[in-house]
Write an enzyme that holds these catalytic residues in place. Structure first.
Site, short mmCIF file in Angstrom:
data_model
loop_
_atom_site.label_atom_id
_atom_site.label_comp_id
_atom_site.label_asym_id
_atom_site.label_seq_id
_atom_site.Cartn_x
_atom_site.Cartn_y
_atom_site.Cartn_z
N ARG A 183 19.93 38.52 35.29
CA ARG A 183 19.49 39.63 35.96
C ARG A 183 20.77 40.07 36.85
O ARG A 183 21.22 39.20 37.87
CB ARG A 183 18.41 39.51 36.72
N ASP A 469 11.46 35.55 47.67
CA ASP A 469 12.62 36.20 47.53
C ASP A 469 12.69 37.42 48.36
O ASP A 469 11.92 37.83 49.30
CB ASP A 469 12.88 36.49 45.89
#
Length: 568
Positions: A183, A469
């Protein structure tokens, strides 16, 4: 079939910056020189990144301007919705390119940063896929980004290892490993350590360009055609952004002399505007797509950001904004229907729990929550799900396998074309629930602790038995900002109390004292907690809501070394 020598035709005369990196014309490296990084930052690789930047930078700037215009419309009272101009795309019966057999089965995927030991453990974890993350799970320091590229190159080549000296243990890859997805960062994030024609490079083009350049040949040699590279694409808001990615992929394939459609990507639907663009996003990427993913934590963040000027759309405590909320259930349901109609994967959300080793009862309770969430996902029609920790993989795998059996996915068995129509009203229904003092405290405590870790180079942080996160800090920040802006009256223990700047200041002071008690005085003193508190507090009390906390905080981790020639 041409190899990577194809890239060399476009390389102009370069220059070596002192003892630093050998760079092509128009490229400057301001990050620290390191011989390992020089394996990645070769002149040919940098020329490829520069070519991408020069061809697509105006398209990216236009897309970012369109985001600003959309935000202005929403702030002036408009609501996101399906675009009448692209109704023909939504109504037409088209499908994406067939899913490659190598990634037909994605029932459990593990995610994490591109840290060396993490990569090995994740690839060995028993998951079907590992998504190596340059985005929300990574603090984008120069060291993290470049070491991440080195680590991924070694992983693709099968040579990655890690010697944990503290445990005197060597970590290596097993014979059978998870499929690797990567990603890159979102379109909005710059890379300030690499300048191209005097401007910071686009972060995602750096991440993609370096990874693709160094690894596609190894993918083809080791696994054959149709085996990648595979990507996850974050933070998109409109199909025009997917079109840029599709053009980037086609340019990369053409320059490398490889088959069109070799690169495959899953798009995270993690912004509210994007949920109304899912068909259009898949259509733009139809030769390169392998599905969509419910990025539900960022989706909650985007809901608040989109409706920042709508006082009638205040969220309840973030722990109450789960899949039982109608707007969240509708979003996932529409994603599944859209993906299966277009013959690609519909991936579920994150199981963020981490094992609670010192409390078996609490650990079993956490695993039961995971089982229920994963059973809900597989019954709804998801083809796979995410886990944040290897310890959750057996539980997630068991749930999906018990329901799906030997079938690799549910694309054909869960088409559900005759289901009820999901409307704009379904997707925009106002969330229900209370807003409490504990919600304000949790937002503040978690947001500051996450940001403190991020400033020291850690982007994936265990807090209160969850792996957090950047999405966590973003939800915490925007919800605090929203409650402050509109002077929310709290429910529960704080009934009759309004959220004001003075109240927030007391909460910050008290939560900082709690953080110090929890982490210990020495760690608190040497950590970045005070700096994180200052940044987080400023963001929560700012007159205008910044689009991204990490974009604002990025300047605090940029470290320039002129011409990339300095060595530490």
């Amino acid at each position: 079939m041409l190899g990577f020598g194809t890239f060399s035709h476009s390389i102009s005369a370069g220059r070596k910056t002192g003892m630093g990196y050998d760079v092509p014309e128009g490229v400057d490296i301001r990050g620290r020189y390191d011989p390992e990084f020089a394996r990645i930052l070769t002149r040919d690789a940098l020329q490829f990144v520069a070519d991408l930047q020069r061809e697509f930078r105006n398209h990216i700037k236009y897309a970012m301007e369109c985001r600003k215009e959309a935000k202005m419309r929403y702030n002036n009272g408009a609501m996101p919705g399906f675009d009448p101009a692209t109704k023909s795309v939504r109504d037409a019966e088209w499908v994406c390119a067939p899913v490659p057999p190598a990634v037909a089965d994605r029932r459990v995927e593990i995610t994490g940063p591109v840290e060396r030991k993490m990569i090995i453990n994740a690839l060995n974890s028993g998951a079907k896929v590992f998504m190596a993350d340059f985005e929300d799970a990574l603090s984008p320091s120069w060291e993290n980004l470049m070491r991440g590229q080195v680590n991924l190159k070694d992983a693709v080549n099968g040579t990655i290892s890690f010697h944990d000296q503290a445990r005197n243990r060597v970590y290596k890859l097993n014979e059978h490993t998870a499929k690797l997805f990567v990603r890159p960062r979102g379109w909005h994030l710059p890379e300030d350590h690499i300048l191209i024609d005097g401007e910071p490079a686009t972060g995602c083009l750096v991440d993609f360009g370096l990874y693709f350049f160094h690894n596609y040949a190894a993918f083809r040699q080791n696994q054959g055609e149709g085996c990648g590279p595979f990507l996850y694409l974050p933070k998109m808001e409109h199909s025009r952004e997917a079109r840029i990615w599709n053009n980037v992929f086609e340019k990369a394939e053409k320059m490398a002399g490889i088959q069109r459609g070799s690169i495959r990507a899953t798009v995270l639907i993690e912004t509210l505007p994007a949920v109304f663009q899912m068909d259009e996003i898949l259509y733009e990427l139809r030769d390169h797509s392998v599905g969509l993913n419910c990025g539900r934590w960022d989706y909650i963040f985007s809901y608040v950001k989109t409706f920042q000027a709508h006082p009638d759309r205040l969220l309840p405590d973030r722990v109450l904004v789960g899949m039982a909320q109608h707007f969240m259930e509708s979003y996932c349901d529409l994603l599944i229907r859209t993906c299966h109609r277009r013959s690609v994967h519909a991936m579920g959300g994150m199981a963020a729990q981490i094992p609670i080793r010192d409390d078996p009862a609490a650990n079993e309770a956490a695993l039961e929550l995971v089982r229920k969430d994963k059973l809900r996902e597989v019954k709804a029609g998801h083809d796979g799900t995410w886990a944040a920790h290897p310890g959750l993989i057996p539980t997630c795998m068991e749930v999906f396998t018990n329901y799906m059996g030997n079938a690799p996915n549910q694309i054909e068995t869960m088409k559900r074309g005759d289901a009820a129509v999901i409307t704009e009203e379904d997707l925009l229904q106002i969330p229900r629930g209370v807003r409490t003092m504990e919600g304000l405290r949790l937002n503040t405590r978690v947001g500051i602790q996450y940001l403190a870790a991020w400033l020291t180079g850690t982007g994936s942080v265990p807090l209160y038995n969850l792996m957090e996160d950047a999405a966590t800090a973003e939800i915490s920040r925007v919800q605090n900002w929203q409650w402050l802006k509109y002077g929310v009256e709290l429910d529960g223990d704080g009934i009759g109390v309004k959220v004001t700047v003075d109240l927030f200041g007391r909460v910050v002071e008290e939560e900082m004292a709690r953080i110090e008690r929890e982490v210990g005085k020495d760690k608190f003193k040497t950590g970045k907690y005070k700096e994180a508190c200052r940044i987080f507090t400023q963001q929560c009390t700012a007159p205008a809501l910044d689009d991204f906390l990490t974009l604002n905080a990025y300047s605090h981790i940029v470290m320039h070394h002129p011409d990339g020639s300095s060595r530490l």
